[in-house]
Design an enzyme around this catalytic site. Structure first.
Site, PDB file in Angstrom:
ATOM      1  CG  ASP A 167       3.870 -82.116  43.239  1.00 42.61           C
ATOM      2  OD1 ASP A 167       4.647 -82.929  42.855  1.00 42.61           O
ATOM      3  OD2 ASP A 167       3.370 -82.178  44.164  1.00 42.61           O
ATOM      4  N   GLY A 168       6.716 -81.234  40.908  1.00 42.08           N
ATOM      5  CA  GLY A 168       8.071 -80.914  41.427  1.00 42.08           C
ATOM      6  C   GLY A 168       8.643 -82.056  42.416  1.00 42.08           C
TER       7      GLY A 168
ATOM      8  CD  GLN B 244      26.373 -70.904  47.312  1.00 41.45           C
ATOM      9  OE1 GLN B 244      25.738 -70.672  48.297  1.00 41.45           O
ATOM     10  NE2 GLN B 244      25.497 -71.028  46.045  1.00 41.45           N
TER      11      GLN B 244
ATOM     12  CE  LYS C 258      40.489 -65.535  37.292  1.00 35.36           C
ATOM     13  NZ  LYS C 258      39.752 -66.777  36.691  1.00 35.36           N
TER      14      LYS C 258
ATOM     15  CB  THR D 212      29.846 -68.500  31.557  1.00 37.65           C
ATOM     16  OG1 THR D 212      30.921 -67.836  32.293  1.00 37.65           O
ATOM     17  CG2 THR D 212      28.749 -68.776  32.588  1.00 37.65           C
TER      18      THR D 212
END
Length: 333
Positions: A44-45, A104, A202, A233
């Site tokens: 269930d995590g 963040q 940039k 990425t």
């Protein structure tokens, strides 16, 4: 104050899921056994962390980067801290080589959270007494903690590797910052190498998308070493590599502390024209290294082990880190 023999009897290092290989390396350097600890992920995590040995009256160090899957790795750490607190550990220390949610770190626009501060508060509330991390995305995150928080810089590892890289003439090197925000980091590496600096100008129209616009500095006929704190990425990086070759660079090397390498990153790096991609193992790169022959992985284990030893022996952390590098250089030769 402990001596080194007492350290071995009073210190326990536990590995959680994301950093098992690194924790083993750290224990080998410290000459202590890796602590017994089982992590269970249920259907269930839910997560259970079970300590396999007594920690009563001992200094515990959890080694766990909070990379992908970020939330599961963070919960493992919080649950492990709680287990140690309830088992009467003398102190609970978190070695978090890669600190997730560090991007963040502020409110970029109204009604946004500051999740890096939330994570700091969660670690403290769970019972952590100290945090040791590496190359925080934003230096001010140290101030989010009301407990000691050490931010170890990995530029020393990268600079020593480049200085001793066969076939690389340091006089041909230009250190390149991929954006204006990374200029301080690039200058620090350039100072260590005695090399000039160039900066890629940039624009970032949206998250994980950046477009290289211009180059401040000269790379014609040079080996361009692009340095960043992390590669996610690899879109930003590969955009800059193309510009450097267009501006006359004869070779491009990229280096970073944290190889997040999400989504298409490995394929982008393979097709980028990089002669070498240097990364540390703050995030385990065992599987990625198998896919990308030009990847060189530098271990942060000597730095983490030196930090743990300095904490336990009440020694200067900066001196301990310098000594660790000297020992690594001796081993290299």
């Amino acid at each position: 104050m402990l001596n080194k023999d007492e350290l071995k009897n009073s210190t326990v290092v536990f590995a959680l899921t994301s950093s098992r290989n690194l924790a083993r390396e750290i224990c080998e350097i410290l000459e202590i056994p890796l602590g017994k600890c089982d992590v269970h992920h249920f259907a269930d995590g839910e997560i259970l962390v079970e300590l396999g040995e007594s920690v009563r009256g001992k200094d515990v160090f959890f080694v766990q980067s909070t990379n992908r899957p970020v939330n599961a790795n963070l919960m493992e750490l919080l649950i492990g801290i709680d287990a140690c607190k309830r088992a009467s550990a003398r102190s609970i220390n978190c070695v978090i080589p890669y600190f997730g949610y560090a991007r963040q770190d502020r409110k970029a626009k109204p009604r946004q959270p500051i999740t890096a501060k939330l994570v700091a508060s969660l670690l403290e509330r769970a019972g952590a007494n100290r945090v040791i991390t590496m190359d925080l995305h934003a230096a001010q995150i140290q101030g989010y903690f009301d407990i000691p928080a050490d931010d170890i810089n990995t530029l020393s590892l990268i600079s020593e590797y480049l200085k001793h890289k066969p076939g690389l003439n340091i006089e041909d090197v230009v250190v390149v910052s991929p954006d204006h925000g990374g200029t301080v980091r690039a200058r620090r590496l350039a100072d260590r190498l005695g090399a000039p600096v160039a900066i890629i100008d940039k624009r970032r129209p949206k998250p994980n998308v950046a477009v290289a616009m211009n180059l401040l500095g000269e790379v014609d006929g040079k080996v361009a070493v692009v340095i960043d704190d992390m590669v996610d990425t690899a879109g930003t990086l590969t955009s800059g590599i193309n510009m450097l070759y267009e501006k006359g660079a004869k070779e491009v090397i990229a280096a970073c502390a944290h190889g997040v390498l999400s989504g298409p990153a490995i394929e982008r790096l393979k097709n980028s024209g990089l002669s070498e991609f240097i990364v540390t193992n703050t995030i385990d790169q065992t599987e990625n290294a198998k896919l990308y022959d030009e990847m060189v992985v530098l271990s942060v284990a000597p730095l983490a082990a030196a930090a743990i030893e300095a904490v336990e022996l009440n020694e200067s952390l900066s001196y301990a880190l310098q000594t660790a590098l000297v020992h690594e250089d001796d081993n290299r030769h």
